[in-house]
Design a protein around this motif. Structure first.
Motif, PDB file in Angstrom:
ATOM      1  N   SER A   1      39.544  22.068  20.920  1.00 34.37           N
ATOM      2  CA  SER A   1      38.888  20.724  21.233  1.00 34.37           C
ATOM      3  C   SER A   1      37.372  20.857  21.801  1.00 34.37           C
ATOM      4  CB  SER A   1      39.780  19.977  22.267  1.00 34.37           C
ATOM      5  OG  SER A   1      41.213  19.558  21.843  1.00 34.37           O
ATOM      6  N   TYR A   2      36.670  19.648  21.480  1.00 33.68           N
ATOM      7  CA  TYR A   2      35.404  19.442  22.183  1.00 33.68           C
ATOM      8  C   TYR A   2      35.483  19.565  23.720  1.00 33.68           C
ATOM      9  CZ  TYR A   2      30.910  17.409  23.556  1.00 33.68           C
ATOM     10  OH  TYR A   2      29.531  17.306  23.895  1.00 33.68           O
ATOM     11  N   GLY A   3      34.522  20.391  24.121  1.00 28.91           N
ATOM     12  CA  GLY A   3      34.440  20.108  25.714  1.00 28.91           C
ATOM     13  C   GLY A   3      33.761  21.481  26.337  1.00 28.91           C
ATOM     14  N   GLY A   4      33.168  21.000  27.406  1.00 31.68           N
ATOM     15  CA  GLY A   4      32.472  21.970  28.315  1.00 31.68           C
ATOM     16  C   GLY A   4      33.089  22.692  29.264  1.00 31.68           C
ATOM     17  N   THR A   5      33.596  22.199  30.248  1.00 31.32           N
ATOM     18  CA  THR A   5      34.226  23.021  31.356  1.00 31.32           C
ATOM     19  C   THR A   5      35.551  23.846  30.902  1.00 31.32           C
ATOM     20  OG1 THR A   5      33.619  21.276  32.991  1.00 31.32           O
ATOM     21  CG2 THR A   5      35.106  22.699  33.813  1.00 31.32           C
ATOM     22  N   ALA A   6      36.322  22.935  30.097  1.00 25.18           N
ATOM     23  CA  ALA A   6      37.647  23.351  29.605  1.00 25.18           C
ATOM     24  C   ALA A   6      37.540  24.558  28.621  1.00 25.18           C
ATOM     25  CB  ALA A   6      38.552  22.196  28.982  1.00 25.18           C
ATOM     26  N   THR A   7      36.206  24.460  27.702  1.00 24.68           N
ATOM     27  CA  THR A   7      36.100  25.792  26.836  1.00 24.68           C
ATOM     28  C   THR A   7      35.827  26.871  27.527  1.00 24.68           C
ATOM     29  OG1 THR A   7      35.477  24.040  24.926  1.00 24.68           O
ATOM     30  CG2 THR A   7      34.756  26.405  24.839  1.00 24.68           C
ATOM     31  N   ILE A   8      34.930  26.811  28.525  1.00 22.60           N
ATOM     32  CA  ILE A   8      34.403  27.615  29.368  1.00 22.60           C
ATOM     33  C   ILE A   8      35.626  28.435  30.224  1.00 22.60           C
ATOM     34  CG2 ILE A   8      32.744  28.435  31.327  1.00 22.60           C
ATOM     35  CD1 ILE A   8      30.891  26.295  30.132  1.00 22.60           C
ATOM     36  N   ALA A   9      36.523  27.593  30.691  1.00 23.62           N
ATOM     37  CA  ALA A   9      37.708  28.050  31.479  1.00 23.62           C
ATOM     38  C   ALA A   9      38.386  28.920  30.553  1.00 23.62           C
ATOM     39  CB  ALA A   9      38.319  26.932  32.037  1.00 23.62           C
ATOM     40  N   HIS A  10      38.699  28.307  29.487  1.00 18.99           N
ATOM     41  CA  HIS A  10      39.549  29.025  28.446  1.00 18.99           C
ATOM     42  C   HIS A  10      38.995  30.493  28.177  1.00 18.99           C
ATOM     43  CE1 HIS A  10      41.037  24.821  27.185  1.00 18.99           C
ATOM     44  NE2 HIS A  10      41.829  25.597  28.051  1.00 18.99           N
ATOM     45  N   PHE A  11      37.678  30.703  27.833  1.00 16.93           N
ATOM     46  CA  PHE A  11      37.153  31.955  27.746  1.00 16.93           C
ATOM     47  C   PHE A  11      37.123  32.833  28.648  1.00 16.93           C
ATOM     48  CE2 PHE A  11      35.275  30.087  23.847  1.00 16.93           C
ATOM     49  CZ  PHE A  11      35.222  30.918  23.067  1.00 16.93           C
ATOM     50  N   ILE A  12      37.054  32.330  30.055  1.00 20.48           N
ATOM     51  CA  ILE A  12      36.978  33.007  31.422  1.00 20.48           C
ATOM     52  C   ILE A  12      38.605  33.657  31.361  1.00 20.48           C
ATOM     53  CG2 ILE A  12      36.934  33.236  33.849  1.00 20.48           C
ATOM     54  CD1 ILE A  12      34.664  31.167  33.590  1.00 20.48           C
ATOM     55  N   ALA A  13      39.462  32.963  31.224  1.00 24.73           N
ATOM     56  CA  ALA A  13      40.874  33.258  31.266  1.00 24.73           C
ATOM     57  C   ALA A  13      40.930  34.229  30.172  1.00 24.73           C
ATOM     58  CB  ALA A  13      41.857  32.237  30.784  1.00 24.73           C
ATOM     59  N   ILE A  14      40.805  34.277  28.932  1.00 23.80           N
ATOM     60  CA  ILE A  14      40.941  35.363  28.079  1.00 23.80           C
ATOM     61  C   ILE A  14      39.987  36.850  28.518  1.00 23.80           C
ATOM     62  CG2 ILE A  14      39.934  36.184  25.862  1.00 23.80           C
ATOM     63  CD1 ILE A  14      42.359  34.117  25.900  1.00 23.80           C
ATOM     64  N   GLY A  15      38.782  36.530  29.279  1.00 25.14           N
ATOM     65  CA  GLY A  15      38.156  37.437  29.897  1.00 25.14           C
ATOM     66  C   GLY A  15      38.736  38.279  30.971  1.00 25.14           C
ATOM     67  N   LEU A  16      39.575  37.668  31.744  1.00 31.23           N
ATOM     68  CA  LEU A  16      40.362  37.995  32.573  1.00 31.23           C
ATOM     69  C   LEU A  16      41.575  39.259  32.190  1.00 31.23           C
ATOM     70  CD1 LEU A  16      40.919  35.112  35.373  1.00 31.23           C
ATOM     71  CD2 LEU A  16      39.682  37.190  35.601  1.00 31.23           C
ATOM     72  N   VAL A  17      42.211  38.417  30.891  1.00 28.80           N
ATOM     73  CA  VAL A  17      43.127  39.448  30.170  1.00 28.80           C
ATOM     74  C   VAL A  17      42.519  40.565  29.846  1.00 28.80           C
ATOM     75  CG1 VAL A  17      44.779  39.513  28.349  1.00 28.80           C
ATOM     76  CG2 VAL A  17      44.488  37.289  29.739  1.00 28.80           C
ATOM     77  N   LEU A  18      41.279  40.572  29.138  1.00 25.86           N
ATOM     78  CA  LEU A  18      40.809  41.810  28.718  1.00 25.86           C
ATOM     79  C   LEU A  18      40.677  42.706  29.643  1.00 25.86           C
ATOM     80  CD1 LEU A  18      38.063  40.051  26.228  1.00 25.86           C
ATOM     81  CD2 LEU A  18      40.289  41.379  25.590  1.00 25.86           C
ATOM     82  N   SER A  19      39.967  42.088  30.858  1.00 26.97           N
ATOM     83  CA  SER A  19      39.713  43.200  32.121  1.00 26.97           C
ATOM     84  C   SER A  19      40.892  44.029  32.294  1.00 26.97           C
ATOM     85  CB  SER A  19      39.204  42.384  33.440  1.00 26.97           C
ATOM     86  OG  SER A  19      40.054  41.578  33.924  1.00 26.97           O
TER      87      SER A  19
END
Length: 370
Positions: free
Chosen positions: A343-361
């Motif tokens: 979906s189009y979005g600002g905060t939501a899109t960024i939050a999802h990517f940060i969550a993926i970054g946490l998993v990668l760490s």
């Protein structure tokens, strides 16, 4: 940065990239029917900007030691709570019946999305830090984690934003179930949740538009031009695509904008109409791959904190995707939840990517790359 390639789960990253790019195409297609082409291009450009910001933050977080997120979990949690409080002040803006946004000039942010990250980190820190030789969370650990849930949950219900509240509850239950705590806690909380929902329904605390959404879910034809309109049009759009779809930018329902919010909450209708069963199935498959890879990282991690972070992110993405797709095909009530990474979005899109970054760490730690 030299450790980054070893930290990356390339299958996870490839699925995230493919889903994000497919989402960008759907955002473009969903807005291309506007009378002003420049406005549609503006949506695409802003969405691509959000994707780029999210991707950069994802890689930055992936490079961090997992102990860094553990140490800063209280700071992130407090910041998220402050944001949720600010939403209830004059800085907050009411959009679609919910005061969920902070608006300062051209700047807009949705603290509820950050609260999801904060809750994952906070609960993982509380349930994943065993003391006094214990191998499972103690009663006090669970009680403290319930307080950590109650604070953001109460602020979000005050907005009110039932969709985000449901996501917080589901990710907490997922983490609790995999924490090793007694199964009685999970069963008890689910029972309390059901009883509380029934009490809220019968006490008349729900807003009129919230009641209308549930009524439309039970019987969309009861008010086809009112509360049931979104649900009916969504089903028509998804069904009209058939197996192959009408083709990108060729959907009559999409170009005619018969489905409201089709670039955000109802973007799956665009996939269903223009890309058909193949496109919709591809989205579901990519989400499935992402969740599967996250759970694999959790299984490989020998630290409770890392496992719980992965469990929280997996529960978050799974539940939110199920609700979003379910409401477009008529098996779930309509809620204001975007489809993760699509979906189009600002905060939501960024939050999802940060969550993926946490998993990668966590993946880097699980593979021994300290």
């Amino acid at each position: 940065m030299d450790r980054l390639p070893r930290r990356i789960d390339w299958a996870l990253l490839a699925a995230v990239a493919a889903l994000s790019l497919l989402g960008a195409l759907l955002v473009w297609a969903s807005t291309a029917g506007d009378t002003h082409p420049s406005e549609a291009l503006g949506y695409l450009q802003r969405h691509l900007l959000h994707l780029c910001i999210g991707a950069v933050l994802c890689l930055v977080v992936a490079c961090l030691d997992h102990r860094t997120s553990h140490a800063y979990a209280p700071v992130v949690f407090v910041a998220a709570v402050i944001g949720l409080v600010l939403v209830l002040t004059p800085l907050g803006a009411v959009i679609n019946g919910s005061r969920s946004w902070i608006v300062i000039g051209a700047f807009q942010a949705q603290p509820g999305e950050i609260a999801k990250i904060a809750l994952v980190l906070g609960v993982a820190a509380l349930l994943g830090e065993h003391r006094d030789g214990e191998h499972v969370p103690t009663t006090w650990d669970v009680l403290f984690s319930l307080v950590a849930l109650a604070v953001p949950l109460g602020l979000i219900l005050a907005q009110p934003d039932l969709g985000t509240a449901m996501v917080l509850g589901s990710l907490y239950l997922g983490m609790l179930a995999l924490s090793g705590a007694s199964v009685g806690w999970t069963i008890g909380l689910i029972s309390c949740g059901v009883l509380s929902a029934l009490a809220v329904w019968w006490s008349g605390l729900l807003k009129d538009y919230q009641i209308a959404r549930f009524t439309a879910f039970v019987d969309p034809m009861a008010d086809p031009r009112g509360a049931g309109y979104n649900a009916n049009q969504a089903i028509i759009s998804v069904g009209s695509g058939g197996f192959n779809g009408t083709g990108l930018f060729e959907g009559e329902q999409t170009s005619g904008r018969f489905v409201p919010e089709q670039h955000t909450d109802f973007i799956f209708t665009v996939a269903g109409e223009e890309l058909g069963f193949i496109g919709g199935g591809t989205i579901i498959a990519l989400i499935g791959v992402i969740v599967w890879r996250i759970l694999r990282v959790a299984a490989e991690c020998d630290q409770p904190y890392g496992r719980l972070v992965c469990a929280g992110v997996a529960a978050w993405l799974t539940f939110q995707s199920f609700i979003n797709i379910g409401m477009t095909v008529g098996i779930m009530p309509i809620t204001g939840l975007p489809l993760p990474l699509v979906s189009y979005g600002g905060t939501a899109t960024i939050a999802h990517f940060i969550a993926i970054g946490l998993v990668l760490s966590i993946h880097g730690r699980a593979r021994g790359f300290d």
